[in-house]
Scaffold this motif. Structure first.
Motif, PDB file in Angstrom:
ATOM      1  N   GLY A   7      36.210  49.361  41.716  1.00  0.00           N
ATOM      2  CA  GLY A   7      37.400  48.735  40.917  1.00  0.00           C
ATOM      3  C   GLY A   7      38.579  49.154  41.421  1.00  0.00           C
ATOM      4  N   THR A  10      39.444  47.466  45.178  1.00  0.00           N
ATOM      5  CA  THR A  10      39.499  46.313  45.029  1.00  0.00           C
ATOM      6  C   THR A  10      40.992  45.872  44.498  1.00  0.00           C
ATOM      7  OG1 THR A  10      37.159  45.734  44.752  1.00  0.00           O
ATOM      8  CG2 THR A  10      38.683  44.072  44.099  1.00  0.00           C
ATOM      9  N   ALA A  11      41.345  46.663  43.343  1.00  0.00           N
ATOM     10  CA  ALA A  11      42.723  46.276  42.935  1.00  0.00           C
ATOM     11  C   ALA A  11      43.690  46.589  43.770  1.00  0.00           C
ATOM     12  CB  ALA A  11      42.879  47.235  41.586  1.00  0.00           C
ATOM     13  N   ILE A  14      38.636  41.448  40.829  1.00  0.00           N
ATOM     14  CA  ILE A  14      38.274  42.743  40.391  1.00  0.00           C
ATOM     15  C   ILE A  14      37.053  42.508  39.560  1.00  0.00           C
ATOM     16  CG2 ILE A  14      38.816  44.332  39.073  1.00  0.00           C
ATOM     17  CD1 ILE A  14      41.746  44.179  39.802  1.00  0.00           C
ATOM     18  N   SER A  55      33.418  44.462  40.631  1.00  0.00           N
ATOM     19  CA  SER A  55      33.076  45.406  39.670  1.00  0.00           C
ATOM     20  C   SER A  55      31.605  45.006  39.418  1.00  0.00           C
ATOM     21  CB  SER A  55      33.816  45.402  38.291  1.00  0.00           C
ATOM     22  OG  SER A  55      35.156  45.770  38.726  1.00  0.00           O
ATOM     23  N   GLY A 102      39.925  49.155  37.753  1.00  0.00           N
ATOM     24  CA  GLY A 102      40.540  47.945  38.541  1.00  0.00           C
ATOM     25  C   GLY A 102      41.746  47.435  37.808  1.00  0.00           C
ATOM     26  N   LEU A 131      45.321  47.879  38.984  1.00  0.00           N
ATOM     27  CA  LEU A 131      46.290  46.645  39.118  1.00  0.00           C
ATOM     28  C   LEU A 131      47.464  46.503  38.466  1.00  0.00           C
ATOM     29  CD1 LEU A 131      46.175  43.976  40.587  1.00  0.00           C
ATOM     30  CD2 LEU A 131      45.097  43.049  38.645  1.00  0.00           C
TER      31      LEU A 131
END
Length: 349
Positions: free
Chosen positions: A163, A166-167, A186, A190, A227, A231
């Protein structure tokens, strides 16, 4: 006469980039050792809950005598019978329960092997003084695929990074991506992270039995919460959110989870922050689901839910705040890329 040298815009940008990039390693080298050394340095019992089963006339005397001798290291209570002791062990309310009438010591190895060993050291002399052999009964043993009980920790870390990273990528490397697609990415990643961890734990290493599905959703929850919060924070303060996320999710969340070192063998600070952090609560829920049939997980999922709402609120705030550009060190795209690259390298390493 010396003429003052005026820094060019390129040199100023270079200095800002250098200063920004150095924040990450400086933060990591200061905070990371402090968080983990504080946990691993000389672990010792700290108000560890143990019990004596009230099965003989000697039980009350053993309980009161033990309470007087162990001080603040152990909190000793009476359990009315072996059945109630097993239930308390399944809820992780106690670490061990001694039956004076049989010499049996009930423990839950899956709770933590170090805690179980500490309990045995307490009750072995008592059994010896009674002239009986101490028989350890492990009510919740660890599986052969995770004999030291650390496997869930690493599966959880994999979900955190699923997470968190990726964020970081969708927020900075692809800044023009619409917010809904950032959140979608995200969520998908996940799901992938959780699936990979469950495959490792269930099929590859045999750590799960019939708990693969609830373990999957728990790992997914950990990943997606990390995430969303990361973000939302990046949307508000830029890459400065990266060390904050690492502090919350990794440097505090992992030590406070009780998976590496049980909280009743750690300083009280870690137990105090445990209920409030998403990763510590998620890891505890994972352990309870996999090894203790889900006893006592409600509070953990409440904490994860609150952090999910925090992440959603941060994303909403970042999307609706005044978009007027400001002059600050984080507004430089070159700096953003450098900080992110350094942070990812340090985190993975």
């Amino acid at each position: 006469m010396n003429t003052p040298v005026t820094a060019t815009p390129d040199k100023l940008a270079q200095r800002r980039t250098f200063a920004g990039v150095m924040i990450m390693p400086l933060f990591m080298l200061i905070a990371l050792p402090l968080a983990f050394i504080g946990l691993f340095h000389s672990p010792s019992p700290n108000h560890m809950n143990i019990a004596v089963i009230d099965s003989s006339p000697a039980s009350t005397g053993i309980q009161s005598g033990l309470s007087s001798s162990v001080g603040e290291q152990f909190d000793v209570t009476l359990q009315p019978n072996a059945s109630s002791a097993r239930e308390a062990l399944a809820n992780l309310d106690i670490r061990g329960a001694y039956d004076p009438s049989t010499g049996e010591l009930f423990t839950a190895g899956a709770g933590n092997v170090q805690a179980s060993a500490a309990v045995q050291q307490v009750f072995a002399p008592i059994a010896q003084s009674q002239g009986i052999d101490l028989t350890v009964v492990d009510t919740n043993p660890l599986p052969s695929g995770d004999s030291v009980g650390s496997g869930l920790l690493y599966l959880g870390v994999g979900s955190i990074f699923g997470g968190f990273l990726t964020a970081t990528v969708v927020a900075i490397a692809v800044p023009g991506l619409a917010r809904k697609w950032q959140v979608t990415t995200i969520t998908v990643m996940s799901l992938v992270a959780a699936a990979v961890q469950v495959f490792y734990g269930w099929k590859l290493f045999g750590m799960f039995e019939g708990q693969a599905i609830p373990a999957f959703f728990t790992l997914f929850g950990i990943a997606v919460v990390c995430g969303l919060v990361n973000l939302g924070g990046i949307g508000l303060i830029g890459p400065a959110m990266i060390p904050i996320s690492l502090l919350i999710f990794m440097m505090l969340g992992i030590p406070a989870s009780g998976l590496a070192i049980p909280l009743d063998l750690a300083p009280s600070f870690y137990g105090a922050i445990h209920p409030f952090l998403p990763t510590s609560s998620g890891f505890d829920a994972l352990k309870r689901i996999v090894y203790f049939d889900g006893h006592g997980i409600a509070g953990n999922f409440v904490t994860l839910g609150i952090w999910a709402l925090i992440g959603a609120a941060l994303i909403w705030w970042g999307s609706h705040r005044d978009s007027k550009p400001t002059e600050n060190v984080w507004s430089d795209p070159e700096l953003d890329e450098a900080v992110v690259a350094t942070g990812a390298a340090v985190a993975v390493g």
